[in-house]
Write a protein that holds these residues in place. Sequence first.
Motif, PDB file in Angstrom:
ATOM      1  N   LEU A  99       0.880  -1.171   0.000  1.00 57.81           N
ATOM      2  CA  LEU A  99       0.000   0.000   0.000  1.00 57.81           C
ATOM      3  C   LEU A  99       0.917   1.220   0.000  1.00 57.81           C
ATOM      4  CD1 LEU A  99      -2.526   1.681   0.280  1.00 57.81           C
ATOM      5  CD2 LEU A  99      -2.720   0.939   2.666  1.00 57.81           C
ATOM      6  N   ALA A 100       1.070   1.861  -1.155  1.00 59.17           N
ATOM      7  CA  ALA A 100       2.079   2.906  -1.349  1.00 59.17           C
ATOM      8  C   ALA A 100       1.521   4.286  -1.041  1.00 59.17           C
ATOM      9  CB  ALA A 100       2.594   2.869  -2.784  1.00 59.17           C
ATOM     10  N   GLY A 101       2.432   5.209  -0.746  1.00 52.19           N
ATOM     11  CA  GLY A 101       2.076   6.609  -0.594  1.00 52.19           C
ATOM     12  C   GLY A 101       2.104   7.310  -1.938  1.00 52.19           C
ATOM     13  N   PRO A 102       1.705   8.580  -1.992  1.00 44.93           N
ATOM     14  CA  PRO A 102       1.704   9.336  -3.255  1.00 44.93           C
ATOM     15  C   PRO A 102       3.108   9.472  -3.811  1.00 44.93           C
ATOM     16  CG  PRO A 102       1.241  10.774  -1.371  1.00 44.93           C
ATOM     17  CD  PRO A 102       1.206   9.390  -0.856  1.00 44.93           C
TER      18      PRO A 102
ATOM     19  N   GLY B  14      -2.306   5.067  -1.825  1.00 43.51           N
ATOM     20  CA  GLY B  14      -3.086   5.889  -0.916  1.00 43.51           C
ATOM     21  C   GLY B  14      -2.501   7.280  -0.846  1.00 43.51           C
ATOM     22  N   ASP B  15      -3.024   8.097   0.075  1.00 52.26           N
ATOM     23  CA  ASP B  15      -2.545   9.480   0.187  1.00 52.26           C
ATOM     24  C   ASP B  15      -1.996   9.784   1.584  1.00 52.26           C
ATOM     25  OD1 ASP B  15      -4.784   9.608   1.790  1.00 52.26           O
ATOM     26  OD2 ASP B  15      -5.893  10.985   0.508  1.00 52.26           O
ATOM     27  N   TRP B  16      -1.562   8.756   2.304  1.00 49.75           N
ATOM     28  CA  TRP B  16      -1.022   8.819   3.659  1.00 49.75           C
ATOM     29  C   TRP B  16      -2.114   8.796   4.740  1.00 49.75           C
ATOM     30  CZ3 TRP B  16       3.617   7.424   2.952  1.00 49.75           C
ATOM     31  CH2 TRP B  16       4.505   8.063   2.098  1.00 49.75           C
ATOM     32  N   SER B  17      -3.374   8.980   4.377  1.00 48.27           N
ATOM     33  CA  SER B  17      -4.433   9.066   5.386  1.00 48.27           C
ATOM     34  C   SER B  17      -4.987   7.695   5.734  1.00 48.27           C
ATOM     35  CB  SER B  17      -5.574   9.957   4.890  1.00 48.27           C
ATOM     36  OG  SER B  17      -6.282   9.315   3.833  1.00 48.27           O
ATOM     37  N   ALA B  18      -5.574   7.576   6.944  1.00 49.04           N
ATOM     38  CA  ALA B  18      -6.228   6.337   7.344  1.00 49.04           C
ATOM     39  C   ALA B  18      -7.407   6.027   6.427  1.00 49.04           C
ATOM     40  CB  ALA B  18      -6.685   6.447   8.803  1.00 49.04           C
ATOM     41  N   ALA B  19      -8.090   7.075   5.951  1.00 48.74           N
ATOM     42  CA  ALA B  19      -9.233   6.870   5.052  1.00 48.74           C
ATOM     43  C   ALA B  19      -8.790   6.193   3.763  1.00 48.74           C
ATOM     44  CB  ALA B  19      -9.897   8.211   4.750  1.00 48.74           C
ATOM     45  N   SER B  20      -7.645   6.598   3.207  1.00 44.10           N
ATOM     46  CA  SER B  20      -7.169   5.959   1.980  1.00 44.10           C
ATOM     47  C   SER B  20      -6.724   4.528   2.261  1.00 44.10           C
ATOM     48  CB  SER B  20      -6.025   6.768   1.362  1.00 44.10           C
ATOM     49  OG  SER B  20      -4.842   6.700   2.146  1.00 44.10           O
TER      50      SER B  20
ATOM     51  N   PHE C  89      -8.161   2.610   4.485  1.00 43.30           N
ATOM     52  CA  PHE C  89      -9.426   1.874   4.598  1.00 43.30           C
ATOM     53  C   PHE C  89      -9.950   1.508   3.210  1.00 43.30           C
ATOM     54  CE2 PHE C  89     -14.069   1.713   4.877  1.00 43.30           C
ATOM     55  CZ  PHE C  89     -14.237   0.791   5.902  1.00 43.30           C
ATOM     56  N   ALA C  90      -9.903   2.470   2.276  1.00 42.46           N
ATOM     57  CA  ALA C  90     -10.375   2.205   0.919  1.00 42.46           C
ATOM     58  C   ALA C  90      -9.532   1.119   0.257  1.00 42.46           C
ATOM     59  CB  ALA C  90     -10.336   3.489   0.098  1.00 42.46           C
ATOM     60  N   ALA C  91      -8.221   1.179   0.435  1.00 47.16           N
ATOM     61  CA  ALA C  91      -7.338   0.156  -0.131  1.00 47.16           C
ATOM     62  C   ALA C  91      -7.586  -1.196   0.516  1.00 47.16           C
ATOM     63  CB  ALA C  91      -5.881   0.573   0.062  1.00 47.16           C
ATOM     64  N   GLY C  92      -7.863  -1.187   1.835  1.00 44.36           N
ATOM     65  CA  GLY C  92      -8.122  -2.428   2.552  1.00 44.36           C
ATOM     66  C   GLY C  92      -9.377  -3.136   2.043  1.00 44.36           C
ATOM     67  N   ARG C  93     -10.388  -2.369   1.718  1.00 44.60           N
ATOM     68  CA  ARG C  93     -11.612  -2.979   1.169  1.00 44.60           C
ATOM     69  C   ARG C  93     -11.319  -3.661  -0.160  1.00 44.60           C
ATOM     70  NH1 ARG C  93     -16.557   1.190   1.667  1.00 44.60           N
ATOM     71  NH2 ARG C  93     -17.654  -0.711   1.023  1.00 44.60           N
ATOM     72  N   GLU C  94     -10.449  -3.071  -0.955  1.00 46.67           N
ATOM     73  CA  GLU C  94     -10.073  -3.673  -2.233  1.00 46.67           C
ATOM     74  C   GLU C  94      -9.250  -4.932  -2.014  1.00 46.67           C
ATOM     75  OE1 GLU C  94      -7.130  -2.575  -5.993  1.00 46.67           O
ATOM     76  OE2 GLU C  94      -8.033  -0.948  -4.822  1.00 46.67           O
TER      77      GLU C  94
ATOM     78  N   ASP D 258      -0.647   5.331   9.493  1.00 45.76           N
ATOM     79  CA  ASP D 258      -2.038   5.759   9.361  1.00 45.76           C
ATOM     80  C   ASP D 258      -2.771   4.918   8.329  1.00 45.76           C
ATOM     81  OD1 ASP D 258      -2.160   7.823  11.271  1.00 45.76           O
ATOM     82  OD2 ASP D 258      -1.133   9.195   9.919  1.00 45.76           O
ATOM     83  N   MET D 259      -2.142   4.691   7.180  1.00 48.04           N
ATOM     84  CA  MET D 259      -2.779   3.857   6.159  1.00 48.04           C
ATOM     85  C   MET D 259      -2.900   2.419   6.646  1.00 48.04           C
ATOM     86  SD  MET D 259      -1.510   5.280   2.444  1.00 48.04           S
ATOM     87  CE  MET D 259       0.194   4.795   2.603  1.00 48.04           C
ATOM     88  N   ALA D 260      -1.914   1.936   7.390  1.00 44.73           N
ATOM     89  CA  ALA D 260      -1.986   0.573   7.923  1.00 44.73           C
ATOM     90  C   ALA D 260      -3.159   0.423   8.882  1.00 44.73           C
ATOM     91  CB  ALA D 260      -0.676   0.231   8.643  1.00 44.73           C
ATOM     92  N   ILE D 261      -3.420   1.453   9.694  1.00 47.82           N
ATOM     93  CA  ILE D 261      -4.536   1.399  10.640  1.00 47.82           C
ATOM     94  C   ILE D 261      -5.866   1.362   9.897  1.00 47.82           C
ATOM     95  CG2 ILE D 261      -5.749   2.760  12.399  1.00 47.82           C
ATOM     96  CD1 ILE D 261      -2.929   3.640  13.372  1.00 47.82           C
ATOM     97  N   GLY D 262      -6.001   2.181   8.854  1.00 48.91           N
ATOM     98  CA  GLY D 262      -7.217   2.132   8.043  1.00 48.91           C
ATOM     99  C   GLY D 262      -7.381   0.799   7.355  1.00 48.91           C
ATOM    100  N   LEU D 263      -6.282   0.235   6.885  1.00 50.05           N
ATOM    101  CA  LEU D 263      -6.287  -1.077   6.231  1.00 50.05           C
ATOM    102  C   LEU D 263      -6.775  -2.158   7.188  1.00 50.05           C
ATOM    103  CD1 LEU D 263      -5.254  -3.129   4.002  1.00 50.05           C
ATOM    104  CD2 LEU D 263      -3.057  -3.013   5.165  1.00 50.05           C
ATOM    105  N   ILE D 264      -6.264  -2.168   8.413  1.00 47.76           N
ATOM    106  CA  ILE D 264      -6.665  -3.184   9.394  1.00 47.76           C
ATOM    107  C   ILE D 264      -8.154  -3.088   9.690  1.00 47.76           C
ATOM    108  CG2 ILE D 264      -6.416  -3.839  11.831  1.00 47.76           C
ATOM    109  CD1 ILE D 264      -3.438  -3.211  11.556  1.00 47.76           C
ATOM    110  N   ARG D 265      -8.687  -1.870   9.786  1.00 49.17           N
ATOM    111  CA  ARG D 265     -10.126  -1.689  10.029  1.00 49.17           C
ATOM    112  C   ARG D 265     -10.949  -2.280   8.885  1.00 49.17           C
ATOM    113  NH1 ARG D 265     -13.724   2.004  12.454  1.00 49.17           N
ATOM    114  NH2 ARG D 265     -15.822   1.269  11.912  1.00 49.17           N
ATOM    115  N   ALA D 266     -10.527  -2.042   7.653  1.00 53.32           N
ATOM    116  CA  ALA D 266     -11.249  -2.576   6.497  1.00 53.32           C
ATOM    117  C   ALA D 266     -11.191  -4.099   6.460  1.00 53.32           C
ATOM    118  CB  ALA D 266     -10.674  -1.996   5.211  1.00 53.32           C
TER     119      ALA D 266
END
Length: 347
Positions: free
Chosen positions: A194-197, A227-233, A235-240, A256-264
């Motif tokens: 899950l890469a940054g910009p 993603g864009d460094w945010s937890a929201a991005s 989460f979106a990547a995690g759903r995919e 932050d992206m890892a935390i969103g990913l784990i939630r998804a």
Amino acid sequence: MANATTRSGSTSAPRSVDVARLAGVSQKTVSRVLNNEPYVSEQARQKVLEAAEALGYRLNNAARALASGRTRSIGVVSLGTALYGPASLLIGIERAARDTGYALRVVNTVEGDPSGIAGAVESLLEQGVDGIVISEPIDEGVLTLAVDVPVLVIGAPAPFAAPRVVTVGVGADLLAHAATEHLLGLGHLTVHHLAGPQRWYAARERLEGWRTALAERDRDEPPVVSGDWSAASGFAAGRELARDPAVTAVFAANDDMAIGLIRALAEAGRRVPEDVSVVGYDDIPVAAYITPPLTTVRQPFDAIATEGLGILVQAIENPGTQPVQAAAPPVELVIRASTGLAPTRRE
């Protein structure tokens, strides 16, 4: 005794002659001690420092600037952001500067402003800084600037030419390599990323470190999810990623992206680490307290800032010498509960 007293009874700021009188040494010795010069005995040095502290004496930097032709100041160009990495690096620079005797002048830039770095550098040069630190993580292209003071660039290639440029890496590729190796060592056949910009140098280096680790083990390179460094991005990547049962390990380019990913993954019924192992990057303060606690790599911000500023100050104070090269930063992998053996290994 906080101030020197004049003959008329009024108080004034203590002077070096007052320090010399109290310490029982010459003014020349006081000057040598306060300017960190050699050829002073430890006993005399201690006496001067104790007298200066007792009197509340501060070295007159303005006078020193007139005598030396330097302002004893360093300019810092930094991206104005609350993101953990750039903000922590700026804090590290501020801490390191306290031990150098130089004041910092910070100018923040705005992401997406191509003239931001050039304008910031010109502003600092107009203020007469002795050196410049570029802590700007985004690629804004090559700039045409006339810079005649030493420059320290952190975590990126130099964006302009200068007589003396020092580049200090943050080791993003090495840290990303270590994160990927950790997952491969747990038996995962490959690792998704899950890469940054990619306008950010750090995101590019983390991508390269991940890619190199896979290539060294001759493993398949899955498509990169961005993603864009945010937890929201995240989460979106995690759903995919959760829709692909072949995904068993993910290295995220920041926590932050890892935390969103784990939630998804959790919402999709994919358990961490039983079904999918996740590694983040940065070791933000909350990483140890999420569920499960996040395995991540810790950036050595203070070490990078201390070494980089030390080299820059040497370049400022020794203009006839070439700056020394910075050492590779340490790699620190913080293993927690978000990573485990690949499902096939457990079976």
